[in-house]
Design an enzyme around this catalytic site. Structure first.
Site, PDB file in Angstrom:
ATOM      1  N   CYS A   1      87.090  27.853  42.310  1.00  0.00           N
ATOM      2  CA  CYS A   1      88.152  28.250  41.387  1.00  0.00           C
ATOM      3  C   CYS A   1      87.617  28.749  40.043  1.00  0.00           C
ATOM      4  CB  CYS A   1      89.174  27.134  41.199  1.00  0.00           C
ATOM      5  SG  CYS A   1      88.491  25.544  40.762  1.00  0.00           S
TER       6      CYS A   1
ATOM      7  N   HIS B   1      89.651  15.945  29.347  1.00  0.00           N
ATOM      8  CA  HIS B   1      89.903  16.129  27.919  1.00  0.00           C
ATOM      9  C   HIS B   1      88.983  17.231  27.401  1.00  0.00           C
ATOM     10  CE1 HIS B   1      91.033  15.187  23.841  1.00  0.00           C
ATOM     11  NE2 HIS B   1      89.782  14.944  23.509  1.00  0.00           N
TER      12      HIS B   1
END
Length: 185
Positions: free
Chosen positions: A63, A122
């Site tokens: 991806c 994060h």
């Protein structure tokens, strides 16, 4: 309603001079589609389809490669090229040529004092300001000084050692085109 200007439009093939505020606003705001009014969105089925839009579909676990090629609108990266880039040691980075770094790190999930066996991702920014590199993590109360190049390299090494860490380099177009963000020898 007033339509937003399309970035790069204007005199001399888009070479008009604009104030920095207008330039930032134009980079953030995509041009409106024909017939769309400012503040209104079009439903996906109402958007005109363009056969010239490059789009790679998901294959295996590639991806990141597909995302890069889709953003660049052509097949520039292969799995082999991406793997080669990822294997380069931190010592090859020419940090003065890098505007900033963005890291995607695993982040533990907790409820108060209770730590859950879950992980989420994060994003953290690192940037040099006046010769000192800072960790600009939005979870910190204030920027954390990392020091000079040795400090930021140690921070990066520790982040990469955690595993499942991704590092994005932010460089100017000129630095990217020259390839001077990396020592090749």
């Amino acid at each position: 309603m007033r339509k937003r200007p399309v970035p790069g439009s204007g005199k001399a093939g888009g070479a008009t001079r604009r104030d920095p505020v207008t330039q930032r606003r134009e980079r953030r705001s995509p041009p409106l589609l024909a017939g769309a009014e400012e503040g209104m969105s079009q439903a996906p089925e109402a958007r005109p389809r363009s056969p010239s839009v490059y789009h790679e579909r998901q294959r295996l676990e590639l991806c990141a490669v597909h995302a890069l090629n889709n953003v660049l609108q052509e097949q520039l990266f292969s799995q082999e090229a991406a793997d080669e880039i990822c294997k380069r040691p931190l010592s090859q980075l020419v940090l003065p040529q890098v505007l900033g770094l963005i890291l995607n790190l695993p982040s533990p999930v907790s409820l108060g004092l209770l730590s859950l066996p879950l992980r989420r991702r994060h994003w953290v920014a690192l940037r040099q300001v006046d010769g000192i590199y800072y960790n600009l993590d939005s979870k910190l109360r204030a920027p954390e000084a990392l020091g000079g190049e040795d400090g930021v390299r140690a921070f990066l090494a520790a982040a990469l050692a955690q595993g499942l860490c991704e590092v994005l380099l932010v460089v100017t177009k000129e630095v990217e085109e020259a390839g001077c963000w990396l020592h090749t020898s």
